[in-house]
Enzyme design. Structure first.
Site, PDB file in Angstrom:
ATOM      1  N   ASN A   1      -6.052   5.405   9.652  1.00 43.12           N
ATOM      2  CA  ASN A   1      -5.815   5.548   8.215  1.00 43.12           C
ATOM      3  C   ASN A   1      -6.837   6.557   7.706  1.00 43.12           C
ATOM      4  O   ASN A   1      -8.024   6.422   8.004  1.00 43.12           O
ATOM      5  CB  ASN A   1      -6.009   4.169   7.550  1.00 43.12           C
ATOM      6  CG  ASN A   1      -5.956   4.230   6.041  1.00 43.12           C
ATOM      7  OD1 ASN A   1      -5.542   5.232   5.462  1.00 43.12           O
ATOM      8  ND2 ASN A   1      -6.381   3.156   5.404  1.00 43.12           N
TER       9      ASN A   1
ATOM     10  N   GLU B   1       0.176   4.400 -21.026  1.00 49.65           N
ATOM     11  CA  GLU B   1       0.372   3.422 -19.956  1.00 49.65           C
ATOM     12  C   GLU B   1       1.824   2.914 -19.933  1.00 49.65           C
ATOM     13  O   GLU B   1       2.406   2.746 -18.855  1.00 49.65           O
ATOM     14  CB  GLU B   1      -0.623   2.260 -20.147  1.00 49.65           C
ATOM     15  CG  GLU B   1      -0.473   1.098 -19.193  1.00 49.65           C
ATOM     16  CD  GLU B   1      -0.645   1.459 -17.713  1.00 49.65           C
ATOM     17  OE1 GLU B   1      -1.049   2.588 -17.406  1.00 49.65           O
ATOM     18  OE2 GLU B   1      -0.327   0.598 -16.872  1.00 49.65           O
TER      19      GLU B   1
ATOM     20  N   ARG C   1       0.822  -1.214   0.000  1.00 47.46           N
ATOM     21  CA  ARG C   1       0.000   0.000   0.000  1.00 47.46           C
ATOM     22  C   ARG C   1       0.857   1.266   0.000  1.00 47.46           C
ATOM     23  O   ARG C   1       0.357   2.355  -0.271  1.00 47.46           O
ATOM     24  CB  ARG C   1      -0.910   0.006   1.241  1.00 47.46           C
ATOM     25  CG  ARG C   1      -1.917  -1.128   1.241  1.00 47.46           C
ATOM     26  CD  ARG C   1      -2.582  -1.271   2.583  1.00 47.46           C
ATOM     27  NE  ARG C   1      -3.470  -0.168   2.889  1.00 47.46           N
ATOM     28  CZ  ARG C   1      -4.720  -0.068   2.463  1.00 47.46           C
ATOM     29  NH1 ARG C   1      -5.215  -1.009   1.688  1.00 47.46           N
ATOM     30  NH2 ARG C   1      -5.467   0.948   2.786  1.00 47.46           N
TER      31      ARG C   1
END
Ligand code: G6P
Length: 609
Positions: free
Chosen positions: A98, A482, A27
């Site tokens: 968070n 991309e 994360r």
């Protein structure tokens, strides 16, 4: 973004929390910490940098106890430092958080006036002081937390412990993910499923505005008013090894190789060749609504937005509806023209991206119908939607998105055909041919993965370039974007993706013998045009890496390097042109020795604006 874990049971908590945090490393984080409660005291250990630093600190200072909370922090308020790392304590109370408390300045000021002394720059610390205040006033941990949350604005997932009640963890969620894991005599808490998988597959997803109390005997779920909530316990089918590297050097490489399998899972049960149709189990639009759609707006961030651009081509082609693609962070702050005849499509791997969620809510408030393409089941975006297409890519751990991207494009292709069939723009035969090609596509992608060694050699050749340019047209323009994004994300080389026809309006000025230019030139309606662009690059001595359809040797003399692609329908070319660009980014980054799975400053799930 930040990761939360919690454990209450009969085994040593510190080790379990640390292993759980490792599963949340993807994360993105810059510091970490643990708090373990034992015999009426809570000990906190925090460190800056990677979890290995925390593990080291733990060796010198073991934390004993069978109840604890842990956190990986991605700095928002206050720099990455030990003082700002979570957990934050005040008196008996310890908190991990968070998200962002929007009114924290006002709350902090009021608490300071009442004599509370803050030790960090974080917004989080208001929780520990405010909850302590309520406990001192006689409330239980649960009631104190509930009372404090009533005055908090913003996004949060929190876990709280208190030495006054050393047999429970209180958790609450609003906008940041939080999941409860259940086992015999144990309860777990985590921001994401992979942190739980080594212990249990029985999980309860917490929803917005909910609180939970975890004890060794189980959990209680309730809303912020304290009213009990019944929730089905879900059985997670992902195996722990699906969230592991299974022999690959990095998660990203593993996930690149998983793409054919992930695509099969996206297609599973959804394609009927016999009826030339697509079945989307969670899409419930009426025939009348579909016929009346005036506009599709696709909104997303990062790689998901590039999938959206591919989706635009696919939906316009198949269903003849105008499609607009808007970055979620732009859409949400405009005054967008959206109404009841708009189909708003949110694309998000995590289903938790703050900007995408806010854009979705904006569109919903204006009456649009909301369809989401998500990977994470029951995520916030999934839950806020009228219609859903899950990509079923499995957990994606590498921060740089690969299999999620591929399956997002595929899900949008299914949506395009589904819309086209219902609007009468996709005739039976054409649909069947398209669906047949889709069924064969995972095999074609598998074949394309065979280019890895060739691309590795190119990575050696070009790894020291300072800049890269990627050019594409039509369906391959988003893939140029991309490809450039992948390279800059993980190798830190500056790269730009451009519509090849636009090159002459700017980037051509950059081209010299030091500039590698990746040209996406498979056979198709744009082929002649892109060959002209390629020649323009070569005339300025740029180094051309051309992606061409296999057997086409006409560009050999004009290109420094050629990568061949199997022939596919033009609309499906993005699925094959993507693969060499993923490998190129991966191998260059690996050769440069960067942190491929957790590139600096990036986060997998961006739950702040
Ligand atoms: C972050 C990730 C990207 C991802 C983007 C959108 O920037 O690093 O890989 O494309 O967020 O995330 P989502 O979960 O909404 O697809």
């Amino acid at each position: 973004m930040c990761g939360i874990v919690g454990y209450i049971g009969h085994r040593p908590a510190a080790e379990i929390l640390l292993r759980g945090l490792e599963r949340l490393e993807y994360r993105g984080y810059d510091s970490a910490g643990l708090a373990v409660t034992d015999a009426g005291t809570t000990e906190v250990l925090r460190s800056v940098g990677k979890l290995s630093a925390l593990a080291e600190a733990l060796k010198g200072h073991p934390l004993t106890g069978t109840l604890g909370i842990g956190h990986t922090r991605w700095a928002t308020h206050g720099r990455p430092s030990e003082e700002n790392a979570h957990p934050h304590s005040a008196g008996p109370v310890t908190v991990v958080h968070n998200g962002i408390v929007e009114n924290h300045l006002a709350l902090r000021e009021a608490l300071e006036k009442r004599g509370h002394v803050f030790r960090s720059e974080t917004d989080t610390e208001i929780f520990s002081h405010a909850i302590r205040e309520q406990i001192d006033a006689g409330l239980s941990l649960l009631e104190a937390t509930r009372k404090v949350l009533a005055g908090v604005e913003g996004s949060y997932a929190i876990a709280v412990t208190s030495t006054t009640e050393p047999d429970r963890i209180v958790a609450a969620k609003n906008a940041s993910p939080l999941i409860i894991g259940l086992a015999e005599g144990e309860c777990y808490l985590a921001s994401d499923v992979p942190a739980l998988l080594q212990h249990t597959r029985r999980v309860v997803f917490m929803f917005e505005g909910e609180m939970a109390e975890l004890t060794r005997d189980g959990y209680r779920l309730m809303n912020l008013a304290g009213e009990p909530i019944e929730r089905e316990v879900k059985q997670i089918t992902w195996t722990p090894s699906q969230a592991e590297k299974s022999g690959h050097k990095h998660f990203m490489l593993k996930e690149i190789y998983e793409q054919p399998r992930a695509m099969v899972d996206t297609l599973r049960g959804r394609v009927s060749l016999e009826h030339a149709d697509v079945h989307l189990e969670d899409v419930h639009m009426t025939e009348a609504f579909v016929k009346g759609i005036e506009r599709v707006v696709i909104s997303a961030c990062g790689t998901a937005a590039h999938a959206g651009l591919v989706g635009k081509n696919l939906i316009e082609g198949a269903a003849r509806i105008p499609v607009e693609v808007d970055l979620a962070s732009e859409f949400r702050y405009r005054d967008p023209v959206v109404g009841p005849n708009t189909l708003f499509v949110a694309v998000s791997q995590s289903g938790e991206t703050a900007d995408t969620l806010a854009a979705l809510r904006e569109a919903k408030a204006r009456g649009a119908r909301i369809l989401s393409v998500c990977n994470v089941i029951d995520s916030s975006i999934a839950r806020a939607s009228d219609d859903l297409i899950y990509t079923h890519a499995g957990p994606e751990i590498g921060v740089a998105s690969t299999k999620a991207f591929m399956t997002q494009m595929l899900a949008l292709q299914l949506l395009a055909v589904w819309l086209g069939r219902r609007r009468g723009t996709m005739p039976f035969e054409a649909t069947r041919d398209r669906l047949q090609a889709l069924v064969e596509l995972p095999g074609v992608v598998e074949q394309q993965l065979g280019c890895a060694q060739q691309v590795l050699a190119l990575a050696h050749k070009y790894m020291n370039a300072r800049d890269f340019l990627y050019l594409g047209r039509g369906v391959n323009f988003p893939i140029a974007l991309e490809g450039a994004l992948k390279l800059k994300e993980i190798s830190y080389i500056h790269a730009e993706g451009y519509a090849a026809g636009e090159m002459k309006h700017g980037p051509i000025a950059l081209i010299d013998e030091a500039m590698p230019v990746v040209v996406l030139a498979p056979q198709g309606s744009h082929y002649d045009k892109i060959v002209s662009n390629l020649q323009q690059v070569k005339a300025r001595l740029g180094q051309v890496i051309a992606l061409v359809t296999e057997g086409n040797h006409s560009l050999d003399g004009m290109s420094d390097d050629i990568i061949e692609l199997p022939p596919v329908l033009e609309a499906l070319q993005p699925f094959v042109t993507t693969i060499p660009l993923q490998f190129l980014a991966y191998y260059i980054a690996d050769l440069k020795g960067t942190d491929v799975d957790q590139p600096r400053n990036l986060a997998k799930s961006v739950t702040v604006e």
